[in-house]
Motif scaffolding. Structure first.
Motif, PDB file in Angstrom:
ATOM      1  N   LEU A   1      -3.903  10.733  -0.334  1.00 28.73           N
ATOM      2  CA  LEU A   1      -3.708  10.720   1.115  1.00 28.73           C
ATOM      3  C   LEU A   1      -2.691   9.656   1.502  1.00 28.73           C
ATOM      4  CD1 LEU A   1      -4.492  11.642   3.959  1.00 28.73           C
ATOM      5  CD2 LEU A   1      -6.435  10.065   3.863  1.00 28.73           C
ATOM      6  N   SER A   2      -2.792   8.496   0.879  1.00 29.42           N
ATOM      7  CA  SER A   2      -1.852   7.414   1.159  1.00 29.42           C
ATOM      8  C   SER A   2      -0.422   7.825   0.808  1.00 29.42           C
ATOM      9  CB  SER A   2      -2.267   6.176   0.356  1.00 29.42           C
ATOM     10  OG  SER A   2      -1.268   5.201   0.396  1.00 29.42           O
ATOM     11  N   LEU A   3      -0.260   8.421  -0.353  1.00 26.43           N
ATOM     12  CA  LEU A   3       1.076   8.849  -0.792  1.00 26.43           C
ATOM     13  C   LEU A   3       1.662   9.882   0.161  1.00 26.43           C
ATOM     14  CD1 LEU A   3       3.382   9.132  -2.863  1.00 26.43           C
ATOM     15  CD2 LEU A   3       1.939  10.739  -4.119  1.00 26.43           C
ATOM     16  N   PHE A   4       0.853  10.860   0.555  1.00 25.60           N
ATOM     17  CA  PHE A   4       1.361  11.931   1.422  1.00 25.60           C
ATOM     18  C   PHE A   4       1.695  11.403   2.813  1.00 25.60           C
ATOM     19  CE2 PHE A   4      -1.538  14.932  -1.223  1.00 25.60           C
ATOM     20  CZ  PHE A   4      -0.670  14.788  -2.299  1.00 25.60           C
ATOM     21  N   LEU A   5       0.874  10.487   3.325  1.00 25.90           N
ATOM     22  CA  LEU A   5       1.170   9.899   4.634  1.00 25.90           C
ATOM     23  C   LEU A   5       2.475   9.115   4.589  1.00 25.90           C
ATOM     24  CD1 LEU A   5      -2.381   8.670   5.716  1.00 25.90           C
ATOM     25  CD2 LEU A   5      -0.971  10.293   6.972  1.00 25.90           C
ATOM     26  N   HIS A   6       2.690   8.370   3.518  1.00 24.48           N
ATOM     27  CA  HIS A   6       3.933   7.610   3.381  1.00 24.48           C
ATOM     28  C   HIS A   6       5.138   8.543   3.361  1.00 24.48           C
ATOM     29  CE1 HIS A   6       6.931   4.827   1.937  1.00 24.48           C
ATOM     30  NE2 HIS A   6       7.115   5.563   0.848  1.00 24.48           N
ATOM     31  N   GLN A   7       5.027   9.620   2.603  1.00 25.05           N
ATOM     32  CA  GLN A   7       6.130  10.578   2.535  1.00 25.05           C
ATOM     33  C   GLN A   7       6.366  11.256   3.880  1.00 25.05           C
ATOM     34  OE1 GLN A   7       8.235  11.088   0.072  1.00 25.05           O
ATOM     35  NE2 GLN A   7       7.251   9.560  -1.233  1.00 25.05           N
ATOM     36  N   ARG A   8       5.299  11.363   4.676  1.00 22.80           N
ATOM     37  CA  ARG A   8       5.447  11.956   6.007  1.00 22.80           C
ATOM     38  C   ARG A   8       6.049  10.971   6.996  1.00 22.80           C
ATOM     39  NH1 ARG A   8       0.218  13.944   9.341  1.00 22.80           N
ATOM     40  NH2 ARG A   8       0.187  11.715   9.784  1.00 22.80           N
ATOM     41  N   GLY A   9       6.071   9.680   6.634  1.00 25.48           N
ATOM     42  CA  GLY A   9       6.661   8.676   7.509  1.00 25.48           C
ATOM     43  C   GLY A   9       5.660   7.765   8.174  1.00 25.48           C
ATOM     44  N   ASP A  10       4.384   7.898   7.857  1.00 25.75           N
ATOM     45  CA  ASP A  10       3.352   7.058   8.469  1.00 25.75           C
ATOM     46  C   ASP A  10       2.897   6.013   7.460  1.00 25.75           C
ATOM     47  OD1 ASP A  10       1.390   5.961   9.982  1.00 25.75           O
ATOM     48  OD2 ASP A  10       0.261   7.806  10.325  1.00 25.75           O
ATOM     49  N   SER A  11       3.775   5.044   7.184  1.00 25.71           N
ATOM     50  CA  SER A  11       3.506   4.078   6.117  1.00 25.71           C
ATOM     51  C   SER A  11       2.412   3.092   6.493  1.00 25.71           C
ATOM     52  CB  SER A  11       4.787   3.322   5.753  1.00 25.71           C
ATOM     53  OG  SER A  11       5.739   4.213   5.207  1.00 25.71           O
ATOM     54  N   HIS A  12       2.283   2.748   7.773  1.00 25.52           N
ATOM     55  CA  HIS A  12       1.249   1.790   8.175  1.00 25.52           C
ATOM     56  C   HIS A  12      -0.143   2.333   7.861  1.00 25.52           C
ATOM     57  CE1 HIS A  12       3.566  -1.373  10.175  1.00 25.52           C
ATOM     58  NE2 HIS A  12       4.403  -0.407  10.565  1.00 25.52           N
ATOM     59  N   GLN A  13      -0.381   3.579   8.231  1.00 25.95           N
ATOM     60  CA  GLN A  13      -1.686   4.168   7.940  1.00 25.95           C
ATOM     61  C   GLN A  13      -1.854   4.389   6.430  1.00 25.95           C
ATOM     62  OE1 GLN A  13      -2.458   7.637  10.257  1.00 25.95           O
ATOM     63  NE2 GLN A  13      -4.676   7.486  10.052  1.00 25.95           N
ATOM     64  N   ALA A  14      -0.770   4.739   5.768  1.00 29.27           N
ATOM     65  CA  ALA A  14      -0.829   4.930   4.316  1.00 29.27           C
ATOM     66  C   ALA A  14      -1.264   3.649   3.622  1.00 29.27           C
ATOM     67  CB  ALA A  14       0.538   5.380   3.802  1.00 29.27           C
ATOM     68  N   LEU A  15      -0.780   2.507   4.099  1.00 28.26           N
ATOM     69  CA  LEU A  15      -1.151   1.232   3.495  1.00 28.26           C
ATOM     70  C   LEU A  15      -2.647   0.954   3.633  1.00 28.26           C
ATOM     71  CD1 LEU A  15       1.892  -0.910   4.653  1.00 28.26           C
ATOM     72  CD2 LEU A  15       1.283  -0.385   2.283  1.00 28.26           C
TER      73      LEU A  15
ATOM     74  N   MET B   1      -0.166  -0.165  -7.361  1.00 29.93           N
ATOM     75  CA  MET B   1       0.414  -1.363  -6.755  1.00 29.93           C
ATOM     76  C   MET B   1       1.924  -1.199  -6.570  1.00 29.93           C
ATOM     77  SD  MET B   1      -1.742  -4.567  -8.335  1.00 29.93           S
ATOM     78  CE  MET B   1      -1.598  -4.115 -10.054  1.00 29.93           C
ATOM     79  N   ASN B   2       2.550  -0.523  -7.504  1.00 28.87           N
ATOM     80  CA  ASN B   2       3.972  -0.226  -7.360  1.00 28.87           C
ATOM     81  C   ASN B   2       4.223   0.606  -6.103  1.00 28.87           C
ATOM     82  OD1 ASN B   2       6.387  -0.807  -8.753  1.00 28.87           O
ATOM     83  ND2 ASN B   2       6.563   1.340  -9.332  1.00 28.87           N
ATOM     84  N   ASN B   3       3.392   1.630  -5.932  1.00 35.74           N
ATOM     85  CA  ASN B   3       3.512   2.471  -4.738  1.00 35.74           C
ATOM     86  C   ASN B   3       3.297   1.666  -3.465  1.00 35.74           C
ATOM     87  OD1 ASN B   3       3.791   4.519  -6.562  1.00 35.74           O
ATOM     88  ND2 ASN B   3       1.770   5.395  -6.247  1.00 35.74           N
ATOM     89  N   TYR B   4       2.304   0.774  -3.525  1.00 35.61           N
ATOM     90  CA  TYR B   4       1.992  -0.049  -2.348  1.00 35.61           C
ATOM     91  C   TYR B   4       3.199  -0.918  -1.988  1.00 35.61           C
ATOM     92  CZ  TYR B   4      -1.227  -2.558   0.770  1.00 35.61           C
ATOM     93  OH  TYR B   4      -1.863  -3.073   1.867  1.00 35.61           O
ATOM     94  N   ALA B   5       3.847  -1.467  -3.010  1.00 33.50           N
ATOM     95  CA  ALA B   5       5.018  -2.303  -2.759  1.00 33.50           C
ATOM     96  C   ALA B   5       6.144  -1.499  -2.108  1.00 33.50           C
ATOM     97  CB  ALA B   5       5.495  -2.919  -4.071  1.00 33.50           C
TER      98      ALA B   5
ATOM     99  N   LEU C   1       5.410  -1.051   1.495  1.00 35.10           N
ATOM    100  CA  LEU C   1       5.698  -2.281   2.237  1.00 35.10           C
ATOM    101  C   LEU C   1       7.192  -2.418   2.508  1.00 35.10           C
ATOM    102  CD1 LEU C   1       3.253  -4.693   0.379  1.00 35.10           C
ATOM    103  CD2 LEU C   1       3.136  -4.077   2.799  1.00 35.10           C
ATOM    104  N   GLN C   2       8.014  -2.035   1.548  1.00 34.63           N
ATOM    105  CA  GLN C   2       9.457  -2.085   1.770  1.00 34.63           C
ATOM    106  C   GLN C   2       9.883  -1.155   2.901  1.00 34.63           C
ATOM    107  OE1 GLN C   2      11.356  -1.249  -1.969  1.00 34.63           O
ATOM    108  NE2 GLN C   2      11.239  -3.378  -2.673  1.00 34.63           N
ATOM    109  N   SER C   3       9.191  -0.021   3.002  1.00 43.32           N
ATOM    110  CA  SER C   3       9.572   0.942   4.035  1.00 43.32           C
ATOM    111  C   SER C   3       9.294   0.422   5.435  1.00 43.32           C
ATOM    112  CB  SER C   3       8.843   2.271   3.816  1.00 43.32           C
ATOM    113  OG  SER C   3       7.458   2.124   4.081  1.00 43.32           O
ATOM    114  N   ILE C   4       8.370  -0.556   5.563  1.00 44.92           N
ATOM    115  CA  ILE C   4       8.123  -1.156   6.880  1.00 44.92           C
ATOM    116  C   ILE C   4       8.759  -2.553   6.958  1.00 44.92           C
ATOM    117  CG2 ILE C   4       6.009   0.153   7.270  1.00 44.92           C
ATOM    118  CD1 ILE C   4       4.419  -2.371   6.555  1.00 44.92           C
TER     119      ILE C   4
END
Length: 1285
Positions: free
Chosen positions: A1058-1072, A1097-1101, A1104-1107
Motif C-alpha cells: 500500500l505504501s509503495l502504490f501510494l507513493h507511485q500515485r503521488g501521495d508520499s506523505h501517507q505512504a510514509l 528502508m531504501n524505499n522509505y528513503a 523522503l526524497q520525494s517530499i
C-alpha cells in the motif's frame, strides 16, 4: 446472526476495477482462457437494474441484479440498503405475482431492466420475530459487547483507520522537507498493536431486551402473540411491547402487571417493523440513529463488517480490563441471545452436519453457476461447522460436557455435543502403542485433518469424508468429527465394521472390492502405489491405499474414507539417523510431506519427457515448447508443472493455432500426433506402508518390497541432498524472501515439502552472516515449540482458574529470570484450597529446570543442541509473541521488564493500554527511571515480569479441513495467463471475475480473499492502474488484519505494498505513514536488522526524497547500508548499490565530501567484483567524476566566499528493489553542464586529495568550534554522520 453481504453485484460494485468492460459472458471468458466451462449452453450473466418499491410510502430505489442470482440474494441486498433497513420479514412480487425466494432471476417471467419488484410485508412467526429483534439490536447499536469463548477479546479488530488519524494536520503544519527523526535504536512500541480509544458510540435507546413476561401463555398464542419486549428510551421512558404476527405494538403491561394488549392513546404506537415503532415512541431516536450512523461510518466498512466465513484473528496483546475498549456493560439481552438464535428448544441451531456435508458435495457441478452455488454452500457450511466444533471442543476441554463413557480413563473418553463427535488426541485405547503412544496419537490427529483437507480439495466423486476439526486448548488436543452414519453400529458376527484397510490394528485387513475404484482414483491423485499387505495370518491383500487408511460403508450407502494420517511414506532417513537413545524421536509418525512427493512426481515426469524427446532427437522442439503431452485416456495431463509453468509464448502459440484455417489444421494433425508424447508409460508413486512391519512371504514379494523401500529412500535422499540445500541457497542468494516469524517460516518450509522437525538441520546448515537471520529464526521457533510441549504437560489436567498462575510462572522462568532469577508461582490461596486434589507440579519449576526441559525437547524433537547461554541471547518480546500465538494466549499490555538493567522492551503504556503520545525526545532522560523494577511491578511484592492477572484469555488453536475454491483459483490463473499473452482486456475481465467469485464463495472477509486482494493489487500496479492497485492493497491490509492478525507477516507485506502504490500515485506523505507502521510491526515480529528491511528502508528513503526531506532520507540510506553490510558484508554488489544511492543522498543533503567518498567506495567495489567494463562500474565512475568536480568547485568558492554553492540534484523516482540497479536511471544533473565548462583538468584522485586538504585546513582553523558540532549527526554535512554509515 447477520451474515456478511453475499450479493455478488453489490459486493463487487465498490471494487476499484468494477468499471472494467463486462460485455462478454464471464463464464465464456473463463472457458476461453482457463478451460473452465463446458460446451453447454450458458445464460448470459449481464447485470441490469431493477426498481424496488417499498410498502406504505412507496419509496423506490434501484439495485443491479444478475440473471444468475437467486431471489434470496436480492432480498439480502434490499435488507442492507439504507432505505430498507427496517424490513426483514417480507416477500417480493412482480406484476402482482409472488416470487419464490429460491429461483434464479432468469426464471422470473418478464423481469427485465427497469422492472419493478414490490416489497410486501409478511406475517411474523416466532422465529421471524426473534430474527427481527436480533437484527434491529445490531442495527441500532444496542447489542452491547459479547464475551466469546472461542473468538476471544477484540477478535477481528482492525487498526487501519488509526494509522493516519490526526497525521495529515501535522504534515500541513510543518515546513516542506521537515519530518520527525526516526529513532532506529528505539525498542518497538506495543501501542501500535492496540486500537485507538474513541468516544463511546451514541446511544439510540438505553436498553432493548425480552420482557420477563415471556413466553406468551397458550390462549394468547392462539391470538397471535409471539414475544414480549421491554424498551428503555433515551427520554427515560420504559415501554412494554408485544411482538404479534402482524407486527409490534406498545401494550399496557408493566413490570408488575401483565396486560399485553394495545395501549390506547392519542398516537397509534404500532408498526410492522420494530425500527419504525422505535421512531414513533422515542422523539430523539431518529436523530440519535443518524449520529450513530455517522459514528460508524468514520471507519472503513471492511473494518466493521461481521466476519461470517472465517475465524476472526484474536490479537495476542490486548488492552487492560480498565480500558474503554474492553469495558463490560450491562445488557439483559446478552444472556437471552441463545434463545433468540436457537428458540426455546434450541432446535434452530441443531444440525445434521454429516448429511449437510455430503448433500452439498453431491450437488451438480455441470455449469459455472452450479459450481459457484456448490462451492459457496460448502464454504459457508465448513465455516459454520468449524465454529460449532470449536465451541464444543472448548466446553469438552473445560469439563462442561458429560462423556458417553464416564467409566473409561480421561484420555479414552468420548463426547457428543451439538451433533459433533469429540475425542482426545491421545492414545487412550492403546492404538498407537508401538508408534509412540500419546505423542504418536497427537501427531496422527494433525496429519489426519491435513489428509482430510487434501481429499476434500481433490473432490473425488463417490468418496466422502467426515467434517474434521482439530482444536488445541490449554495443553489438550481435541478432535471434532461429524457423526458418520453407522460408525457406532455394532457389526454382525463374522462382519467387519471397516470395509477397507486395517480393522483391528493391523491384525485383520479388509479389502471390499466396492471401494477399489474410488480408492484407486484417490491413490492416483496422491501418488500412492498399489501394494500388498499381510494380516496376522500372513494372508496377502492388495490395497490401493495405506493399510492405515480405512474405508467405511455408512448406513446411508456412502463410501467414507477415515484415518488419513498415513497418506505418504515414513521418513526412514530421519528415523535411522536418530538411533541414539538420548535423541530418539518421540514417535514413529514421521511421514514425508505431500508437497515433497508432488514435487518429486513433477521432476520425474520432466525427466521422462526429456528422455523421450532425446530418443526422438526432438530436443530443439522441446526448447521451443512445441511438444504436446497426453495420457493413455487422451486427456492432456502432462506433469502438473507443465500446466503451471507454461510460458506465454507456448500459450500464445496455442491461441494462434486455434485461428488457423481448417486445411492447415488438417495438414498439421498428423505431425501433431507424431510430436506428442505418450505418458501412459509414466507413473510415479510410492508405497506408504514400507518400513511398517510388513512381512512378505515369497521371494518375489520380498524383492518388490525392497524395490519400494529403495524408492522411498531415494525420496528421503532428495529431501536431504537437494530440497534442503536448495532452500538455503535460495535464501542466501535472496531469491526468496526471508520469513519473519514462526508462521511464515512454517509456510515456507511446507511449500518446499520440508517438515518442521528439520529446523535443527536447517539451523546447523545456515552458515555465514547471510543466513544468520534464518538461523536465529529457526532457533527461536525450536525454543517456542519446545516450550509449548513443556507447558502442555503442566496445563493438560489443570483446572481453568489455575492456568493463569501456571502460565505466568513458566514465562517468568523463561523470560523474566533476568529481572528475578528465582521467580515464585503466585497462586490464589482460596483456589488452591478449592482444588486441593490437583497436582500443582508447575510450582516446582525453576528457570534452570525449565531450560533443561526445553533443551531436552529441542534435542529429541529437532536433534539440535542449543548454544550455551541461549536463554540470555533470546529476543524476549519476539519469543513471547511466538509462544502466545502457539498457545492462544491473550496477554494484557504493559511495560514488560525482562531484565533489571536494560531499558524496558516497550514504551510505558497508559493504564488503558494506549501510548502516551509524547515524543521520544522527552522520554530519553526518563528511560532509566521508567525501567526500574519498582515502577513496573509495583503491584506485587517481589518484582516479576508476569503476574496471573496479565493473562486475560486463552483462545483455541484450530486446524480445519475446509478446501479452497477451485473455480475461483482457475479464474485467477486464466486471467494471469491472458495478461501474459498480451490479451489485456480479456485478462482484466477474468481478474474481475475471479474477484467476484472469491467474494461470492468466501465472503468479503476471509484469508483467501485477502490473499487475492494482495495478488490483484500487484497485477494492477504492473498494468499501470494505480488507483485500482491502491484500493485493492487497502482492502488486503484490512482483511488480513482482521482474519490473519494485526501483526502477521501478510499484514506487513500488505502495508508495504500500500505504501509503495501510494507513493507511485503521488501521495508520499501517507505512504510514509503506512511504511513506518509496517517497519514498526516488523520490529515486534522479528526484531531489528531483518534482511528484507534493507529494501524497505531504501524505499522509505526514496519517499523522503520525494517530499524533499533530504537529511532524514540520508539517515535512512545510512541505516539501510548498515544492515546490508551486516548481512551481506561490506564488499558486495548489494553494498555497492546502496553506497551509490547514499552518495546521491549525501549530495542532496549538501555533503559533497561525504558524497564523493561514498561514490568512490561504490566505484571500487563494482570495479573489483564486476570489472572496469561493467555498466555499473562505468556509471559509478561517471557520477564520481561529476561529484568530484562539483566538490572542487564548492571547496574553491568556500575559500573566498561566504555564499555556499553546490550541486542541486533533482528528486529521483528510484525503482524499489533489493538490487537497486534501476535506481541509476532518470537522473539529470541540471547544474552539471554549467559546472563542466569550468572543470579542473586534474585527475579524480588529485581532486579528492585537494578536497580533503581544504577540509583539513578548515578544520584546523576552527577546531575548537567544530569539535562539538562535528559529533552531532543532525547537522547536515557533518563528517560524523557520514562516518556513522
Amino acid at each position: 446472526m447477520a451474515e456478511a453481504p453475499t450479493n455478488d453485484v453489490v459486493a463487487s460494485s465498490d471494487n476499484p476495477i468494477s468499471d472494467a468492460p463486462a460485455s462478454q459472458d464471464p463464464s465464456t471468458e473463463i472457458a476461453e482462457a482457463g478451460q473452465l466451462a463446458d460446451d453447454g449452453e450458458q445464460i448470459e450473466d449481464i447485470p441490469f437494474a431493477v426498481t424496488i418499491v417499498l410498502p406504505h410510502d412507496s419509496k423506490t430505489f434501484e439495485i443491479p441484479v444478475s440473471p444468475l442470482e437467486q431471489i434470496h440474494e436480492i432480498r439480502q441486498s434490499i435488507i442492507e440498503h439504507p432505505l430498507a433497513i427496517q424490513y426483514s420479514c417480507f416477500h417480493l412480487e412482480h406484476a402482482g405475482e409472488r416470487i419464490n425466494d429460491f429461483i434464479q432471476v432468469s426464471d422470473v417471467n418478464g423481469l427485465v431492466a427497469g422492472s419493478e419488484l414490490h416489497v410486501v410485508e409478511d406475517p411474523y412467526t416466532e422465529k421471524e420475530a426473534r430474527i427481527h429483534l436480533i437484527r434491529i439490536r445490531e442495527l441500532i447499536g444496542a447489542a452491547g459487547d459479547r464475551t466469546d469463548t472461542v473468538h476471544g477479546v477484540l477478535a477481528g479488530v482492525s487498526i487501519y483507520d488509526d494509522i493516519v488519524q490526526d497525521k495529515p494536520d501535522d504534515k500541513k503544519a510543518k515546513p516542506e522537507g521537515e519530518v520527525d527523526e526516526y529513532d532506529f535504536a528505539a525498542p518497538p512500541s506495543l501501542s501500535i498493536l492496540l486500537p485507538k480509544e474513541t468516544e463511546p458510540a451514541p446511544k439510540t435507546v438505553k436498553a432493548i431486551s425480552l420482557s420477563s413476561w415471556n413466553p406468551p401463555p397458550a390462549y394468547l398464542r392462539q391470538r397471535g402473540h409471539l414475544l414480549y419486549l421491554v424498551v428503555a428510551t433515551n427520554e427515560g421512558e420504559q415501554f412494554q411491547i408485544t411482538a404479534h404476527v402482524g407486527g409490534f405494538f406498545v401494550n399496557k403491561s408493566s413490570n408488575a402487571k401483565f396486560d399485553p394488549f394495545p395501549k390506547p392513546g392519542p398516537k397509534e404506537f404500532a408498526a410492522h417493523s420494530l425500527f419504525t415503532l422505535l421512531e414513533k415512541i422515542s422523539p430523539s431516536f431518529a436523530a440519535a440513529y443518524d449520529e450513530f450512523q455517522t459514528f460508524t461510518n468514520k471507519k472503513d466498512p471492511l473494518a466493521t463488517f461481521q466476519i461470517g466465513n472465517a475465524f476472526p484473528s484474536a490479537p495476542w496483546l490486548v488492552p487492560s480490563s480498565a480500558s474503554p475498549l474492553c469495558a463490560h456493560s450491562a445488557d439483559m439481552a446478552r444472556t437471552q441471545e441463545t434463545f433468540l438464535l436457537g428458540g426455546a428448544e434450541n432446535t434452530d441451531s441443531l444440525r445434521d452436519w454429516n448429511e449437510e456435508f455430503q448433500s452439498a458435495k453431491e450437488l451438480p457441478r455441470d455449469t459455472i453457476q452450479d459450481r459457484v452455488f456448490r462451492e459457496r454452500l460448502i464454504s459457508k457450511l465448513f465455516a459454520d461447522y468449524n465454529d460449532a466444533a470449536a465451541r464444543g471442543a472448548v466446553l469438552v476441554a473445560r469439563g462442561e460436557v458429560a462423556p458417553l463413557n464416564p467409566t473409561e480413563g480421561r484420555d479414552a473418553q468420548i463426547f457428543v455435543y451439538n451433533n459433533v463427535f469429540f475425542s482426545f488426541g491421545a492414545d487412550g485405547v492403546g492404538t498407537f502403542t508401538t508408534e509412540g503412544g500419546d505423542e504418536a496419537a497427537r501427531v496422527a490427529t494433525g496429519k489426519d485433518v491435513l489428509g482430510v483437507k487434501l481429499v476434500n480439495q481433490l473432490d473425488i466423486d463417490g468418496l466422502y469424508t467426515p467434517g474434521t476439526v482439530v482444536v488445541d486448548y490449554l495443553g489438550k488436543r481435541i478432535v471434532g468429527q461429524s457423526i458418520v452414519p453407522g460408525i457406532f453400529k455394532q457389526p454382525e458376527p463374522g462382519e467387519n465394521q471397516i470395509h477397507y484397510g486395517a480393522v483391528d490394528g493391523k491384525d485383520v485387513v479388509a479389502a471390499d472390492e466396492r471401494f477399489a475404484p474410488t480408492f484407486e482414483k484417490l491413490a492416483r491423485a496422491l501418488r500412492v502405489k498399489k501394494h500388498a499387505v499381510w494380516d496376522k495370518d500372513n494372508k496377502r491383500f492388495d490395497l490401493e491405499a495405506s493399510v492405515e487408511m480405512k474405508g467405511l460403508l455408512g448406513t446411508d450407502g456412502r463410501k467414507y474414507v477415515l484415518d488419513l494420517y498415513r497418506i505418504t511414506p515414513l521418513d526412514i532417513a530421519w528415523m535411522e539417523e536418530g538411533s541414539d537413545a538420548e535423541t530418539e524421536y518421540p514417535h514413529r509418525m514421521t511421514v514425508l510431506r505431500p508437497e515433497l512427493i508432488e514435487s518429486l512426481g513433477k521432476q520425474k515426469a520432466r525427466e521422462f519427457i526429456n528422455a523421450e524427446l532425446a530418443k526422438r532427437g526432438a530436443l530443439k522442439k522441446a526448447e521451443e515448447g512445441l511438444a504436446k503431452v497426453e495420457e493413455k485416456d487422451g486427456e492432456s495431463t502432462a506433469e502438473p508443472a507443465a500446466a503451471t509453468e507454461e510460458t506465454p509464448s507456448e500459450a500464445t502459440s496455442k491461441t494462434l493455432e486455434d485461428q488457423k484455417t481448417p486445411e492447415a489444421n488438417d495438414s498439421e494433425e498428423t505431425a501433431d500426433k507424431e510430436d506428442r508424447i505418450d505418458m501412459s508409460d509414466f507413473t510415479y508413486s510410492l508405497n506408504p506402508d514400507v518400513f511398517s512391519a510388513q512381512v512378505p512371504q515369497t521371494d518375489a514379494e520380498k524383492a518388490e518390497l525392497a524395490k519400494d523401500e529403495e524408492e522411498v529412500r531415494e525420496a528421503c535422499k532428495q529431501l536431504w541432498d537437494v530440497v534442503i540445500p536448495g532452500l538455503l541457497h535460495d535464501l542466501g542468494e535472496s531469491d526468496v524472501s526471508f520469513p519473519m516469524d514462526g508462521r511464515s517460516l512454517s509456510r515456507l518450509l511446507h511449500r518446499r515439502g520440508i517438515n518442521m522437525r528439520y529446523l535443527g538441520k536447517l539451523a546447523t546448515l545456515s552458515e555465514g552472516t547471510r543466513l544468520q537471520c534464518f538461523r536465529d529464526l529457526c532457533e527461536r521457533e525450536m525454543i517456542a515449540r519446545s516450550f509449548k510441549h513443556v507447558a502442555a504437560q503442566y496445563l493438560k489436567y489443570l483446572p481453568l482458574p489455575l492456568t493463569s498462575a501456571c502460565l505466568s510462572h513458566l514465562l517468568n522462568c523463561l523470560l523474566g529470570c533476568g529481572l528475578n532469577p528465582k521467580p515464585v508461582a503466585v497462586i490464589d490461596d482460596s483456589l488452591k484450597a478449592l482444588f486441593n486434589d490437583t497436582e500443582l507440579d508447575f510450582e516446582n519449576v525453576s528457570p534452570e529446570s525449565l531450560r533443561e526441559a526445553i533443551q531436552h525437547e529441542t534435542a529429541r524433537r529437532f536433534r539440535y543442541t542449543l548454544p550455551d547461554g541461549w536463554f540470555s541471547q533470546i529476543r524476549h518480546l519476539q519469543l513471547l509473541r511466538e509462544i502466545a500465538l502457539k498457545l492462544g494466549l491473550q496477554i494484557q499490555t504493559k511495560n514488560f521488564a525482562f531484565t533489571a538493567e536494560s531499558e524496558p522492551a516497550t514504551e510505558k503504556a497508559a493504564a488503558n493500554g494506549q501510548a502516551s503520545g509524547e515524543g521520544k525526545s522527552k522520554k530519553k532522560k526518563k528511560n532509566a527511571r521508567d525501567g526500574s523494577p519498582a515502577s513496573i511491578a509495583s503491584s506485587i511484592s517481589a518484582p516479576q515480569t508476569f503476574s496471573p492477572d496479565d493473562f486475560v484469555n486463552v483462545v483455541p488453536i484450530i486446524k480445519d479441513s475446509c478446501p479452497r475454491s477451485s473455480l475461483a483459483e482457475e479464474a485467477l490463473e486464466a486471467g494471469r495467463l491472458s495478461i501474459y499473452q498480451n490479451q489485456r482486456k480479456l485478462g482484466e475481465d477474468l481478474l474481475l471475475e475471479s474477484l467476484s467469485l472469491h467474494e461470492q464463495i468466501y465472503g468479503l472477509l476471509h484469508p483467501e480473499v485477502a490473499q487475492l486482494y494482495h495478488t490483484l493489487s500487484q497485477l494492477y500496479f504492473q498494468l499501470e492502474q494505480k488507483e485500482a492497485a491502491v484500493e485493492l492493497a487497502r482492502k488486503a491490509a484490512i482483511v488480513a488484519e482482521r482474519t490473519v492478525g494485526l501483526d502477521s507477516a501478510e499484514t506487513v507485506l500488505n502495508y508495504l505494498n500500500l505504501s509503495l502504490f501510494l507513493h507511485q500515485r503521488g501521495d508520499s506523505h501517507q505512504a510514509l505513514l503506512y511504511a513506518k507502521h509496517a517497519l514498526d510491526l516488523w520490529k515486534i515480529i522479528y526484531g531489528p536488522d531483518h534482511p528484507d528491511t534493507i529494501t524497505t528502508m531504501n524505499n522509505y528513503a526514496v519517499m523522503l526524497q520525494s517530499i524533499k526531506a533530504y537529511h532524514e532520507s540520508r539517515r535512512w540510506f545510512e541505516e539501510s547500508l548498515r544492515v546490508c553490510e551486516k548481512v551481506f558484508g561490506q564488499h558486495t554488489v548489494h553494498s555497492a548499490t546502496l553506497l551509490f544511492q547514499l552518495a546521491q543522498a549525501l549530495a542532496l543533503d549538501q555533503d559533497s565530501k561525504g558524497a564523493v567518498a561514498r561514490m568512490q567506495e561504490s566505484r571500487n567495489i563494482f570495479q573489483n567484483i564486476l570489472g572496469a567494463d561493467d555498466k555499473n562500474t562505468k556509471e559509478a565512475e561517471h557520477w564520481l567524476s561529476q561529484l568530484t568536480h562539483n566538490a572542487v568547485a564548492i571547496a574553491k568558492m568556500a575559500k573566498g566566499q561566504e555564499k555556499r554553492a553546490g550541486i542541486s540534484f533533482p528528486s529521483r523516482n528510484v525503482a524499489m528493489g533489493a538490487s537497486g540497479k534501476d535506481s541509476k536511471t532518470g537522473l539529470v544533473d541540471k547544474s552539471a553542464s554549467s559546472t563542466a565548462k569550468k572543470m579542473d583538468g586534474r585527475s579524480i584522485d588529485d581532486l579528492i586529495r585537494y578536497i580533503n586538504d581544504s577540509d583539513k585546513k578548515k578544520g584546523s582553523s576552527g577546531s575548537k568550534k567544530r569539535a562539538g558540532r562535528g559529533t552531532n549527526p543532525k547537522r547536515r554535512g557533518s563528517t560524523a554522520a557520514t562516518a556513522s554509515a
